[in-house]
Design a protein around this motif. Structure first.
Motif, PDB file in Angstrom:
ATOM      1  N   LEU A  80     -17.600 -56.818   4.932  1.00 39.21           N
ATOM      2  CA  LEU A  80     -18.162 -55.772   3.974  1.00 39.21           C
ATOM      3  C   LEU A  80     -19.626 -56.772   3.475  1.00 39.21           C
ATOM      4  O   LEU A  80     -20.591 -56.115   3.157  1.00 39.21           O
ATOM      5  CB  LEU A  80     -17.296 -55.365   2.821  1.00 39.21           C
ATOM      6  N   LEU A  81     -19.238 -58.100   3.100  1.00 38.85           N
ATOM      7  CA  LEU A  81     -20.260 -58.805   2.597  1.00 38.85           C
ATOM      8  C   LEU A  81     -21.284 -58.891   3.773  1.00 38.85           C
ATOM      9  O   LEU A  81     -22.550 -58.889   3.345  1.00 38.85           O
ATOM     10  CB  LEU A  81     -19.681 -60.270   2.242  1.00 38.85           C
ATOM     11  N   ALA A  82     -21.008 -59.025   4.890  1.00 38.20           N
ATOM     12  CA  ALA A  82     -22.138 -59.196   5.950  1.00 38.20           C
ATOM     13  C   ALA A  82     -22.661 -57.923   6.160  1.00 38.20           C
ATOM     14  O   ALA A  82     -24.185 -58.063   6.360  1.00 38.20           O
ATOM     15  CB  ALA A  82     -21.392 -59.618   7.355  1.00 38.20           C
ATOM     16  N   ALA A  83     -22.350 -56.840   5.996  1.00 36.23           N
ATOM     17  CA  ALA A  83     -22.979 -55.532   5.880  1.00 36.23           C
ATOM     18  C   ALA A  83     -23.919 -55.470   4.676  1.00 36.23           C
ATOM     19  O   ALA A  83     -24.913 -55.128   5.082  1.00 36.23           O
ATOM     20  CB  ALA A  83     -21.922 -54.402   6.114  1.00 36.23           C
ATOM     21  N   SER A  84     -23.333 -55.917   3.533  1.00 38.12           N
ATOM     22  CA  SER A  84     -24.202 -55.962   2.519  1.00 38.12           C
ATOM     23  C   SER A  84     -25.294 -56.770   2.311  1.00 38.12           C
ATOM     24  O   SER A  84     -26.660 -56.327   2.076  1.00 38.12           O
ATOM     25  CB  SER A  84     -23.425 -56.176   1.182  1.00 38.12           C
ATOM     26  N   SER A  85     -25.305 -57.974   2.875  1.00 39.92           N
ATOM     27  CA  SER A  85     -26.268 -59.096   3.095  1.00 39.92           C
ATOM     28  C   SER A  85     -27.143 -58.400   4.092  1.00 39.92           C
ATOM     29  O   SER A  85     -28.434 -58.528   3.799  1.00 39.92           O
ATOM     30  CB  SER A  85     -25.517 -60.241   3.673  1.00 39.92           C
ATOM     31  N   ASP A  89     -26.160 -56.102  14.434  1.00 39.55           N
ATOM     32  CA  ASP A  89     -25.291 -55.343  15.259  1.00 39.55           C
ATOM     33  C   ASP A  89     -23.839 -55.297  14.507  1.00 39.55           C
ATOM     34  O   ASP A  89     -23.202 -54.313  15.274  1.00 39.55           O
ATOM     35  CB  ASP A  89     -25.168 -56.255  16.601  1.00 39.55           C
ATOM     36  N   ASN A  90     -23.805 -56.103  13.350  1.00 43.55           N
ATOM     37  CA  ASN A  90     -22.303 -55.790  12.868  1.00 43.55           C
ATOM     38  C   ASN A  90     -22.223 -54.558  11.818  1.00 43.55           C
ATOM     39  O   ASN A  90     -21.403 -54.529  11.151  1.00 43.55           O
ATOM     40  CB  ASN A  90     -22.093 -57.048  12.003  1.00 43.55           C
ATOM     41  N   VAL A  91     -23.463 -53.876  11.798  1.00 42.12           N
ATOM     42  CA  VAL A  91     -23.452 -52.656  10.760  1.00 42.12           C
ATOM     43  C   VAL A  91     -23.732 -51.385  11.634  1.00 42.12           C
ATOM     44  O   VAL A  91     -24.646 -51.205  12.546  1.00 42.12           O
ATOM     45  CB  VAL A  91     -24.387 -52.891   9.465  1.00 42.12           C
ATOM     46  N   THR A  92     -23.105 -50.014  11.220  1.00 45.97           N
ATOM     47  CA  THR A  92     -24.028 -48.922  11.545  1.00 45.97           C
ATOM     48  C   THR A  92     -24.680 -48.081  10.336  1.00 45.97           C
ATOM     49  O   THR A  92     -23.970 -48.026   9.321  1.00 45.97           O
ATOM     50  CB  THR A  92     -22.562 -47.931  11.882  1.00 45.97           C
ATOM     51  N   VAL A  93     -25.864 -47.751  10.273  1.00 47.79           N
ATOM     52  CA  VAL A  93     -26.324 -47.016   9.411  1.00 47.79           C
ATOM     53  C   VAL A  93     -25.788 -45.686   9.405  1.00 47.79           C
ATOM     54  O   VAL A  93     -26.325 -44.943  10.357  1.00 47.79           O
ATOM     55  CB  VAL A  93     -27.895 -47.343   9.398  1.00 47.79           C
ATOM     56  N   GLN A  94     -25.260 -45.218   8.246  1.00 44.13           N
ATOM     57  CA  GLN A  94     -24.736 -43.664   8.189  1.00 44.13           C
ATOM     58  C   GLN A  94     -25.877 -42.847   7.887  1.00 44.13           C
ATOM     59  O   GLN A  94     -25.952 -41.880   8.440  1.00 44.13           O
ATOM     60  CB  GLN A  94     -23.563 -43.843   7.119  1.00 44.13           C
ATOM     61  N   TYR A  95     -26.649 -43.243   6.671  1.00 43.04           N
ATOM     62  CA  TYR A  95     -27.750 -42.384   6.382  1.00 43.04           C
ATOM     63  C   TYR A  95     -28.973 -43.235   5.936  1.00 43.04           C
ATOM     64  O   TYR A  95     -29.010 -44.529   5.595  1.00 43.04           O
ATOM     65  CB  TYR A  95     -27.540 -41.200   5.346  1.00 43.04           C
ATOM     66  N   LEU A  96     -30.267 -42.710   5.993  1.00 46.96           N
ATOM     67  CA  LEU A  96     -31.556 -43.446   5.617  1.00 46.96           C
ATOM     68  C   LEU A  96     -32.359 -42.442   5.188  1.00 46.96           C
ATOM     69  O   LEU A  96     -32.788 -41.271   5.929  1.00 46.96           O
ATOM     70  CB  LEU A  96     -32.418 -44.132   6.557  1.00 46.96           C
ATOM     71  N   ASN A  97     -32.668 -42.151   3.913  1.00 41.75           N
ATOM     72  CA  ASN A  97     -33.232 -41.182   2.986  1.00 41.75           C
ATOM     73  C   ASN A  97     -34.628 -41.832   2.610  1.00 41.75           C
ATOM     74  O   ASN A  97     -34.413 -42.867   1.575  1.00 41.75           O
ATOM     75  CB  ASN A  97     -32.462 -40.349   2.180  1.00 41.75           C
ATOM     76  N   SER A 114     -21.962 -49.034   7.006  1.00 38.46           N
ATOM     77  CA  SER A 114     -20.725 -49.182   7.007  1.00 38.46           C
ATOM     78  C   SER A 114     -20.573 -50.394   8.026  1.00 38.46           C
ATOM     79  O   SER A 114     -21.387 -50.520   9.159  1.00 38.46           O
ATOM     80  CB  SER A 114     -19.824 -48.150   7.403  1.00 38.46           C
ATOM     81  N   PRO A 115     -19.893 -51.416   8.046  1.00 35.39           N
ATOM     82  CA  PRO A 115     -19.527 -52.489   9.059  1.00 35.39           C
ATOM     83  C   PRO A 115     -18.975 -51.934  10.117  1.00 35.39           C
ATOM     84  O   PRO A 115     -18.216 -51.009  10.182  1.00 35.39           O
ATOM     85  CB  PRO A 115     -18.533 -53.515   8.188  1.00 35.39           C
ATOM     86  N   LYS A 116     -19.046 -52.573  11.091  1.00 34.34           N
ATOM     87  CA  LYS A 116     -18.348 -52.193  12.554  1.00 34.34           C
ATOM     88  C   LYS A 116     -16.875 -52.751  12.503  1.00 34.34           C
ATOM     89  O   LYS A 116     -16.254 -52.345  13.471  1.00 34.34           O
ATOM     90  CB  LYS A 116     -19.214 -52.760  13.671  1.00 34.34           C
TER      91      LYS A 116
END
Length: 177
Positions: A30-35, A117-125, A153-155
């Motif tokens: 979660l910290l890696a995704a946030s960063s 590569d460690n995250v999936t973008v669920q939405y971008l508005n 969200s993290p993978k």
């Protein structure tokens, strides 16, 4: 009796250790995704601050756009830049550099992925306000404001259902003329 008590205590301790390790792995992802998403937002904000001529639909440029997943503008170097969402990643394209026109086209080499590569973008508005432009006949004499809302969200499998939502508003340094 002593061996039985020892076995019960060791079982409880090992279970607690396993839960602690799993929790630590989840928090780290979660910290890696946030960063990662914070870095992407900072990169986008840095470029948007010194840009002009914002639009979110090439076919129908309008003064304000709400909830679109693509923004197009001219950066300080005079290049046409596009930020968009494609297949769970945020991409940046430059018009003319290998096309850079169609975000979802795999043959369009003008786009590069800017999320990790460690995250999936669920939405971008994107929400674009104050984009009056004298060349389009509607100057408003205010700097354009771009609000970016991102959900990632993290993978990591155990926390892939957790979505981190971030939002920021960037005001361009250039006032519409």
């Amino acid at each position: 009796i002593a061996i039985g008590l020892f076995a019960i205590i060791v079982t409880i301790a090992v279970g607690g250790l396993a839960r602690a390790l799993r929790s630590q792995r989840q928090v780290a992802s979660l910290l890696a995704a946030s960063s990662n998403v914070s870095l992407v937002l900072e990169q986008m904000a840095r470029e948007i601050r010194t840009s002009s001529d914002f639009i979110c639909d090439r076919l129908n440029p309008s003064q304000s756009c709400i909830g679109v997943s693509e923004v197009i503008f001219t950066n300080s170097s005079g290049e046409g830049v596009i930020y968009c969402l494609d297949s769970g990643a945020i991409k940046r394209g430059v018009e003319g550099g290998g096309l850079g026109i169609n975000c979802g086209d795999p043959l369009d080499t003008g786009f590069e992925k800017i999320t990790g590569d460690n995250v999936t973008v669920q939405y971008l508005n994107f929400l674009l306000l104050g984009n009056g432009n004298s060349s389009r006949g509607n100057p408003d004499l205010f700097p354009p404001r771009v609000t970016i809302a991102i959900g990632v969200s993290p993978k990591e499998v155990t926390v892939a259902d957790k979505v981190l939502s971030l939002q920021t508003t960037i005001s361009s340094r250039l006032i519409d003329e």
